[in-house]
Design a protein around this motif. Structure first.
Motif, short mmCIF file in Angstrom:
data_model
loop_
_atom_site.label_atom_id
_atom_site.label_comp_id
_atom_site.label_asym_id
_atom_site.label_seq_id
_atom_site.Cartn_x
_atom_site.Cartn_y
_atom_site.Cartn_z
N HIS A 111 0.83 -1.21 0.00
CA HIS A 111 0.00 0.00 0.00
C HIS A 111 0.86 1.25 0.00
O HIS A 111 0.58 2.22 -0.73
CB HIS A 111 -0.93 0.02 1.21
CG HIS A 111 -1.72 1.29 1.31
ND1 HIS A 111 -1.31 2.36 2.08
CD2 HIS A 111 -2.86 1.69 0.68
CE1 HIS A 111 -2.17 3.35 1.94
NE2 HIS A 111 -3.12 2.97 1.10
N ALA A 112 1.90 1.26 0.81
CA ALA A 112 2.78 2.43 0.86
C ALA A 112 3.42 2.69 -0.49
O ALA A 112 3.55 3.85 -0.93
CB ALA A 112 3.85 2.23 1.93
N CYS A 113 3.79 1.63 -1.20
CA CYS A 113 4.37 1.78 -2.54
C CYS A 113 3.34 2.32 -3.52
O CYS A 113 3.67 3.15 -4.39
CB CYS A 113 4.91 0.43 -3.04
SG CYS A 113 6.34 -0.17 -2.12
N LEU A 114 2.09 1.89 -3.39
CA LEU A 114 1.03 2.40 -4.26
C LEU A 114 0.80 3.89 -4.03
O LEU A 114 0.58 4.65 -4.98
CB LEU A 114 -0.28 1.63 -4.01
CG LEU A 114 -0.31 0.16 -4.44
CD1 LEU A 114 -1.60 -0.50 -3.96
CD2 LEU A 114 -0.19 0.02 -5.96
N VAL A 115 0.86 4.30 -2.77
CA VAL A 115 0.71 5.73 -2.46
C VAL A 115 1.82 6.53 -3.12
O VAL A 115 1.59 7.60 -3.71
CB VAL A 115 0.71 5.97 -0.93
CG1 VAL A 115 0.74 7.47 -0.62
CG2 VAL A 115 -0.50 5.32 -0.29
N GLU A 116 3.05 6.01 -3.07
CA GLU A 116 4.17 6.70 -3.69
C GLU A 116 3.99 6.77 -5.20
O GLU A 116 4.36 7.76 -5.85
CB GLU A 116 5.48 6.00 -3.33
CG GLU A 116 6.73 6.77 -3.71
CD GLU A 116 6.84 8.12 -3.03
OE1 GLU A 116 7.32 9.07 -3.68
OE2 GLU A 116 6.42 8.24 -1.85
N CYS A 117 3.41 5.72 -5.79
CA CYS A 117 3.11 5.76 -7.23
C CYS A 117 2.15 6.90 -7.55
O CYS A 117 2.34 7.64 -8.53
CB CYS A 117 2.49 4.43 -7.67
SG CYS A 117 3.65 3.05 -7.81
N GLU A 118 1.13 7.05 -6.74
CA GLU A 118 0.17 8.13 -6.96
C GLU A 118 0.84 9.49 -6.84
O GLU A 118 0.55 10.42 -7.60
CB GLU A 118 -1.00 8.01 -5.97
CG GLU A 118 -1.88 6.79 -6.21
CD GLU A 118 -3.10 6.78 -5.31
OE1 GLU A 118 -3.25 7.72 -4.49
OE2 GLU A 118 -3.89 5.83 -5.41
N ARG A 119 1.73 9.62 -5.87
CA ARG A 119 2.43 10.90 -5.70
C ARG A 119 3.33 11.20 -6.91
O ARG A 119 3.62 12.37 -7.16
CB ARG A 119 3.29 10.84 -4.43
CG ARG A 119 2.49 10.79 -3.14
CD ARG A 119 3.41 10.66 -1.94
NE ARG A 119 2.69 10.66 -0.68
CZ ARG A 119 3.26 10.50 0.52
NH1 ARG A 119 4.59 10.37 0.59
NH2 ARG A 119 2.53 10.50 1.61
#
Length: 413
Positions: free
Chosen positions: A76-84
């Motif tokens: 999930h944390a990696c997905l958030v970074e993708c969105e950023r």
């Protein structure tokens, strides 16, 4: 007595291939060669989750033992970074942002598939192609494992209750975020039923109810050290009524017409369980208040409260009936099951009535109010989310807490 939220399963996807294609074709600043290792890490995490998460009866235990919760949090944390970093978020722009052309397609089974089936056709192509949907499904599974973890703790210890309390509060916070922020712009019709606003509200309410139940157990432990404390008894009665109110809220969501239509079996099971637990804790609140009346020598009002508690217990037993079938429940033995708890409470109420009623008739001569004229005990909510918690996720789910940073080699946008 506890409900554990079911898991959503997924399948192996060509995530690395589709994201590589999208970056090279549609990202305005990056090329796949700059982040090849990061995309491979993302693909590997999803693959691990597909392998370790199942909807079998032992699925939660297996997922926890195989570091499923840790992988979900990292993913999930990696997905958030993708969105950023500008990756596709909302399905509203899927036709123009290149995600459909690159064949980015996430996929998760409806969590209630074992009871109500899975309508894969309800997932639109645009929904499956954006990161908000993927994050919502991942967050659902984090919630599911939080609720299972809470059910496996020793509720009789301070350490155990601390884990329980944080698990349920974080679960409720996550579900609120998914409903009000993450999927706010995604139409209900393009989601599986478990991610609909009313279902998310129902599950969030369950988490709050069980968190309030933990607070009730903690306060009950305090009362055991000083059974004659009227202030603790009165507060315990209010917390018990608060447990009932949270279960009433869950019951209300479970009986929503859309939920009853889409998840009929789930709606029925949640509804019956929540109503029976609510009836138990309403009766407990009355009985605890009667003990306050006793300690204050208000014997007439005590008898009225006892009669009201007895009526509630009898009504609860009639509602539950003789069948023990229903949804599988979890939790420590000390919580008991609803039917046995109501039986025990009714016995305690009748035993006290057998003592205080003749005493009042021969000694105190206090007027006994009609039990129906007594107001219900008002609940005290001790697990409400703070305003600042309602629009954010717990920090441990965010990229800032990653032990190994994601996209560390890429320039900031």
């Amino acid at each position: 007595m506890l409900q554990v939220i079911p898991l959503k399963s997924t399948k192996q996807l060509s995530l690395q291939e589709s994201l590589t294609k999208w970056i090279d074709a549609s990202h305005p600043h990056y090329s796949s060669s700059q982040c090849r290792e990061d995309i491979a890490r993302l693909h590997s995490l999803h693959s691990d989750l597909a392998n370790c998460i199942s909807i079998s009866e032992s699925g939660h235990a297996l997922a926890l033992s195989n570091r499923g919760l840790e992988d979900l949090i990292e993913y999930h944390a990696c997905l958030v970074e993708c969105e950023r970093r500008g990756f596709p978020t909302s399905g509203r722009y899927a036709e123009v942002n290149g995600s459909i052309a690159a064949r980015i397609e996430f996929w998760w089974m409806d969590a209630f598939v074992s009871k109500d089936g899975h309508d894969e056709n309800s997932l639109s192509v645009s929904t499956k192609s954006h990161f908000h949907y993927e994050r919502a499904c991942v967050l659902w599974n984090i919630v599911a494992l939080y609720t299972y973890r809470a059910s496996q703790q020793d509720w009789s210890t301070i350490n155990g209750r601390t884990i329980v309390h944080s698990s349920y509060r974080h679960a409720a916070q996550i579900l609120n975020y998914v409903r009000t922020e993450l999927l706010a712009e995604t139409t209900d019709a393009s989601l599986t039923s478990d991610l609909s606003p009313v279902c998310l509200s129902m599950v969030q309410s369950v988490c709050l109810a069980q968190g309030q139940l933990c607070a009730y157990i903690a306060l009950k432990e305090r009362l055991a050290k000083d059974p004659s404390s009227t202030s603790t008894l009165a507060l315990l009665a209010k917390v018990a009524a608060g447990v009932a109110q949270h279960y009433d809220d869950t019951l209300s969501f479970s009986q929503d017409n859309l939920l009853k239509e889409d998840l009929s079996k789930t709606s029925k099971e949640y509804g019956k369980h929540c109503k029976s637990v609510s009836m138990l804790f309403r009766a407990r609140a009355e009985y605890l208040t009667s003990r306050v009346n006793c300690l204050k020598a208000e014997y007439g009002v005590e008898i009225g409260r006892l009669e009201k508690a007895a009526d509630m217990c009898k009504e609860g037993l009639v509602f539950i009936g003789g069948s023990s079938r229903g949804m599988k429940l979890h939790g420590p033995i000390m919580l008991g099951n609803v039917r046995n708890c109501i039986d025990s409470l009714l016995q305690a109420v009748e035993q006290r009535k057998n003592t205080v009623v003749p005493e009042n008739a021969s000694i105190y001569h206090e007027q006994v109010p009609d039990s129906k004229s007594l107001e219900n005990i008002k609940g005290q909510n001790v697990v409400a989310l703070k305003e600042e918690e309602q629009k954010m996720l717990p920090i441990e789910l965010m990229p800032e807490c990653l032990e190994r940073p994601f996209f560390a080699s890429l320039p900031e946008l």
